[in-house]
Design a protein around this motif. Structure first.
Motif, mmCIF file in Angstrom:
data_model
loop_
_atom_site.group_PDB
_atom_site.id
_atom_site.type_symbol
_atom_site.label_atom_id
_atom_site.label_comp_id
_atom_site.label_asym_id
_atom_site.label_seq_id
_atom_site.Cartn_x
_atom_site.Cartn_y
_atom_site.Cartn_z
ATOM 1 N N UNK A 91 0.872 -1.179 0.000
ATOM 2 C CA UNK A 91 0.000 0.000 0.000
ATOM 3 C C UNK A 91 0.904 1.223 0.000
ATOM 4 N N UNK A 92 0.702 2.095 -0.975
ATOM 5 C CA UNK A 92 1.441 3.362 -1.034
ATOM 6 C C UNK A 92 0.492 4.489 -0.676
ATOM 7 N N UNK A 93 0.913 5.304 0.277
ATOM 8 C CA UNK A 93 0.139 6.479 0.665
ATOM 9 C C UNK A 93 0.903 7.709 0.189
ATOM 10 N N UNK A 94 0.197 8.628 -0.420
ATOM 11 C CA UNK A 94 0.780 9.867 -0.927
ATOM 12 C C UNK A 94 0.381 10.978 0.026
ATOM 13 N N UNK A 95 1.384 11.571 0.675
ATOM 14 C CA UNK A 95 1.138 12.535 1.742
ATOM 15 C C UNK A 95 1.526 13.941 1.312
ATOM 16 N N UNK A 96 0.623 14.874 1.527
ATOM 17 C CA UNK A 96 0.893 16.293 1.264
ATOM 18 C C UNK A 96 1.835 16.814 2.351
ATOM 19 N N UNK A 97 2.307 18.022 2.169
ATOM 20 C CA UNK A 97 3.231 18.637 3.123
ATOM 21 C C UNK A 97 2.642 18.708 4.530
ATOM 22 N N UNK A 98 1.315 18.827 4.643
ATOM 23 C CA UNK A 98 0.677 18.891 5.967
ATOM 24 C C UNK A 98 0.451 17.513 6.588
ATOM 25 N N UNK A 99 0.867 16.447 5.892
ATOM 26 C CA UNK A 99 0.737 15.092 6.417
ATOM 27 C C UNK A 99 -0.545 14.379 6.056
ATOM 28 N N UNK A 100 -1.462 15.056 5.352
ATOM 29 C CA UNK A 100 -2.723 14.414 4.974
ATOM 30 C C UNK A 100 -2.530 13.539 3.734
ATOM 31 N N UNK A 101 -3.296 12.451 3.667
ATOM 32 C CA UNK A 101 -3.207 11.493 2.563
ATOM 33 C C UNK A 101 -4.088 11.986 1.413
ATOM 34 N N UNK A 102 -3.468 12.307 0.271
ATOM 35 C CA UNK A 102 -4.250 12.753 -0.894
ATOM 36 C C UNK A 102 -4.400 11.658 -1.937
ATOM 37 N N UNK A 103 -3.639 10.575 -1.801
ATOM 38 C CA UNK A 103 -3.737 9.472 -2.748
ATOM 39 C C UNK A 103 -3.275 8.171 -2.125
ATOM 40 N N UNK A 104 -3.796 7.075 -2.644
ATOM 41 C CA UNK A 104 -3.437 5.743 -2.169
ATOM 42 C C UNK A 104 -3.377 4.825 -3.377
ATOM 43 N N UNK A 105 -2.394 3.928 -3.388
ATOM 44 C CA UNK A 105 -2.319 2.899 -4.420
ATOM 45 C C UNK A 105 -2.037 1.568 -3.729
ATOM 46 N N UNK A 106 -2.490 0.481 -4.327
ATOM 47 C CA UNK A 106 -2.251 -0.830 -3.756
ATOM 48 C C UNK A 106 -2.038 -1.848 -4.863
ATOM 49 N N UNK A 107 -1.283 -2.889 -4.515
ATOM 50 C CA UNK A 107 -1.081 -4.021 -5.418
ATOM 51 C C UNK A 107 -0.654 -5.205 -4.569
ATOM 52 N N UNK A 108 -1.096 -6.374 -4.958
ATOM 53 C CA UNK A 108 -0.684 -7.552 -4.220
ATOM 54 C C UNK A 108 -1.639 -8.711 -4.329
ATOM 55 N N UNK A 109 -1.316 -9.777 -3.626
ATOM 56 C CA UNK A 109 -2.096 -11.009 -3.721
ATOM 57 C C UNK A 109 -3.461 -10.934 -3.047
#
Length: 180
Positions: A91-109
């Protein structure tokens, strides 16, 4: 009603919200803070500086070198936090400068729990999927593309993937295609 039944109801009423809170506190969601990784997970982070937008670059070319720096808009850096869960799902979380999550990506079994990952946006996602299924029917990949939420999810047993982002929260110089 017997006192035993009342007591069981009271215990359930007290324990259920606490257990739900414990589950919710293990993960954060889109638009919130990064998830708290489970004990069997590994986490890494990196900071990304997106390229300046084409419009800013073109504007900079039109001005002299001394004024170009002041006329271009710097892109905001962001952090990509990658968590590999014990089951192998990343799971990849994309964090803005303020620490909030603006995007998420996932891959796996295994498919991650989207109610955890999408947080308060999960009901909006479910409504979007229902609309898609009502018009298209069946199963298969899902693309919910709304002005305030975009979610693409697909795959098959043993190989799931997807991305979700908040278009209004993307930092300058970042697009939905950067969420991978």
């Amino acid at each position: 009603m017997s006192s035993r039944v009342r007591r069981a109801g009271l215990v359930t009423a007290l324990v259920l919200p606490c257990s739900l809170f414990a589950l919710q506190s293990a993960y954060a969601g889109l638009g919130g803070t990064p998830m708290t990784p489970p004990a069997d997970a590994s986490v890494s982070s990196r900071t990304v500086q997106p390229a300046a937008s084409a419009a800013s670059a073109a504007q900079g070319v039109m001005h002299s070198a001394s004024s170009a720096a002041s006329s271009t808009t710097a892109s905001a850096s962001y952090t990509v936090r990658e968590t590999t869960l014990g089951n192998g799902t990343v799971v990849r979380e994309y964090l803005a400068a303020d620490g909030s999550v603006f995007g998420i990506a996932w891959r796996g079994p295994q498919m991650p729990d989207l109610s955890d990952l999408l947080g308060s946006y999960f009901p909006q996602y479910v409504a979007g999927v229902k609309d898609i299924r009502a018009t298209r029917g069946g199963r298969g990949p899902v693309a919910v593309d709304q002005s305030s939420l975009v979610v693409h999810s697909g795959g098959h047993m043993g190989a799931f993937n997807g991305q979700a982002w908040l278009p209004q929260a993307l930092p300058a110089g970042v697009s939905g295609s950067d969420i991978q």
